[in-house]
Motif scaffolding. Structure first.
Motif, short mmCIF file in Angstrom:
data_model
loop_
_atom_site.label_atom_id
_atom_site.label_comp_id
_atom_site.label_asym_id
_atom_site.label_seq_id
_atom_site.Cartn_x
_atom_site.Cartn_y
_atom_site.Cartn_z
N LYS A 105 29.16 -40.65 49.89
CA LYS A 105 30.33 -39.90 50.36
C LYS A 105 30.24 -38.44 49.93
CE LYS A 105 33.40 -43.26 48.96
NZ LYS A 105 34.72 -43.91 48.83
N PRO A 106 30.41 -37.51 50.92
CA PRO A 106 30.23 -36.09 50.60
C PRO A 106 31.50 -35.43 50.06
CG PRO A 106 30.58 -36.35 52.95
CD PRO A 106 30.67 -37.72 52.35
N ILE A 107 31.28 -34.46 49.19
CA ILE A 107 32.38 -33.61 48.73
C ILE A 107 31.89 -32.17 48.86
CG2 ILE A 107 33.95 -33.05 46.82
CD1 ILE A 107 31.95 -36.16 46.40
N ILE A 118 36.31 -27.49 44.38
CA ILE A 118 36.78 -28.85 44.62
C ILE A 118 35.76 -29.85 44.07
CG2 ILE A 118 37.36 -30.54 46.42
CD1 ILE A 118 38.56 -28.21 48.05
N GLU A 126 36.16 -30.18 40.33
CA GLU A 126 37.28 -31.05 39.95
C GLU A 126 36.90 -32.51 40.17
OE1 GLU A 126 41.00 -30.22 39.41
OE2 GLU A 126 41.13 -28.18 40.18
N TYR A 127 36.16 -32.79 41.22
CA TYR A 127 35.71 -34.16 41.50
C TYR A 127 34.83 -34.66 40.36
CZ TYR A 127 33.42 -38.16 43.61
OH TYR A 127 32.94 -39.43 43.85
N GLU A 171 36.84 -35.44 37.32
CA GLU A 171 37.65 -36.66 37.42
C GLU A 171 36.81 -37.92 37.46
OE1 GLU A 171 39.88 -35.66 40.90
OE2 GLU A 171 41.08 -34.17 39.83
N ARG A 210 42.78 -22.96 36.96
CA ARG A 210 42.64 -23.00 38.42
C ARG A 210 43.01 -21.65 39.03
NH1 ARG A 210 45.70 -28.76 38.56
NH2 ARG A 210 43.87 -30.12 38.64
#
Lengths: 224, 235
Positions: free
Chosen positions: A61-63, A68, A71-72, A75, A94
């Motif tokens: 799955k791409p991000i 962003i 942050e991924y 997390e 941020r």
């Protein structure tokens, strides 16, 4: 098949941010170099909206969009926190990352590209934006406190890429005298082995920025 | 001190979609707040300049003595401080990244093209801006399918981050449709978004803070007239 892949370009400061984050967290990843002049079907399928690097691919799955992605990563891999726990401190990190990308980075690039009177004005605007960053450091070693954090990674282009932009653009935006705290931070940051080992060769960056600036200037000239 | 004892203020403007995001988020969390209207055309208030010295823009959330700026950062802050349900951001990191991605797309690409329409010089520029809006809506229709997974909102059963980020633009979208005479959100290309828009605007946390399209349209005309240096139309 590697669980984590990074589609990137070695000269891109947005991509290096991601490499730093992955390495700080001890995440194993496969690095896929992208030729931005000849974009791969893989990149186009993983980031059809912007067609840009970096793209992190995790379990297929791409991000996309570097802040962003940071942050991924924060997390998903909980070791070595990059963001503060406190919601207000997190909001500040941020805020400054967004500010730096919008004003400092593009301000620096604008000033690099501009010529004559326009250049003077662009330099002044860019310097004003760097002044805000200087004020954020206070007595901390890093923007993240005692350890490198999200905001340090977001600003990590300053020690290496800004230096190149200043040379190519014949300008000084963040010198040691004007911004001593920022200068010290830059030295500490770039002196960290994990950070240093991801930096692209300076001569390649100079080549890239020189070509970009020449291209943009000739484009502007032909539109007049 | 309990969170409920600390004063919350919002500096805003009734016509701003970004301010609406802040209020929707506070409403979702049932947080009481004091709303202070900035009369931007009369000059920015001392409080605004003091709390947002960097950008001097609204919205600003003032929580106790702490100012927080930039609407999407404010919404995340609200979600994290008032962490009891309902949650605004999804819990899954990949879904969070997708919500953030589309919110950034809306702010950086989509909404700017809406603004371009009103100031576009010439038919070609206008057409290009409208095309970008339409293209974006088709992308968002697809994103809605993926994010909602058959549920009423991008966030699932309830309004979430991306609903807030996108829904706040519906007022100005309707004004744009009115002025350009083009149906942007429609049955043909964006049937799911059309229904979502209606649900969003009817939601308890939204309906009192969504300005009326007529009022926005008048305001838009006034701004445009001011920008062109003409006298504002009599209402």
């Amino acid at each position: 098949m590697a669980e984590v892949k990074l589609i990137a370009s070695s000269l891109s400061l947005f991509c290096t941010r991601i490499e730093w984050a992955l390495k700080l967290k001890g995440v194993e990843y496969e690095y896929l170099e992208e030729d931005l002049r000849n974009k791969s079907p893989l990149l186009l399928s993983y980031n059809p909206v912007h067609k840009k690097v970096p793209v992190l691919v995790h379990n297929g799955k791409p991000i996309a969009e570097s802040l962003i992605v940071l942050e991924y990563i924060e997390e998903t891999w909980k070791d070595s926190s990059l963001l503060p726990e406190d919601p207000y401190e997190k909001a500040m990190a941020r805020f400054w990352a967004k500010f730096a990308d919008e004003k400092c980075l593009f301000g620096a690039f604008d000033a690099c590209r501009a010529e004559g009177d326009e250049k003077e004005k662009a330099i002044e605007t860019a310097v004003e934006s760097f002044a805000f960053l200087e004020n954020q450091l206070e007595r901390r070693k890093y923007f993240g406190g005692e350890q490198i954090g999200y905001l340090d990674l977001a600003l990590g282009w300053i020690p290496h890429w800004l230096n190149v932009m200043e040379e190519v653009g014949c300008m000084k935006l963040a010198d040691a005298q004007r911004f001593p705290l920022l200068h010290q931070w830059a030295e500490d940051f770039i002196g960290t082995p994990l950070i240093k080992e991801c930096l692209p060769p300076r001569d390649k960056l100079v080549e890239y920025f020189t070509a970009s600036i020449n291209y943009l200037r000739s484009l502007a000239a032909s539109q007049q | 001190m309990a969170e409920s004892d600390v004063k919350v203020k919002v500096l805003g403007s009734w016509s701003s979609p970004f301010v609406m995001r802040t209020m929707i988020a506070l409403n979702i969390k049932s947080v009481n707040y004091e709303y202070l209207e900035e009369r931007l055309w009369e000059g920015k208030s001392e409080l605004l300049l003091k709390s947002n010295p960097v950008h001097k823009k609204i919205p600003v959330l003032i929580h106790g003595d702490k100012p927080i700026c930039e609407s999407l950062i404010i919404v995340q802050y609200i979600d994290e401080v008032w962490s009891s349900t309902p949650s605004i951001l999804p819990s899954d990191p990949h879904e969070r990244a997708a919500a953030r991605f589309w919110a950034a797309y809306l702010d950086e690409k989509w909404f700017p093209s809406m603004r371009t329409i009103s100031i576009a010089q010439g038919e070609d520029a206008k057409k290009a801006a409208i095309a970008q809006l339409e293209e974006g809506l088709v992308l968002l229709e697809e994103a809605f399918g993926k994010c909602s997974k058959g549920k009423p909102f991008f966030g699932g059963d309830q309004i979430g981050y991306l609903d807030i980020a996108f829904g706040c633009f519906l007022g100005w979208l309707r004004v744009t449709e009115k002025i350009s005479g083009i149906n942007l959100l429609g049955e043909a290309k964006t049937p799911a978004l059309l229904k979502w828009a209606h649900r969003f605007c009817s939601d308890a946390s939204v309906k009192d803070v969504m300005p009326e399209t007529e009022k926005l349209a008048e305001f838009g005309k006034m701004i445009m007239a001011k920008m062109r240096g003409a006298a504002p139309p009599k209402s």
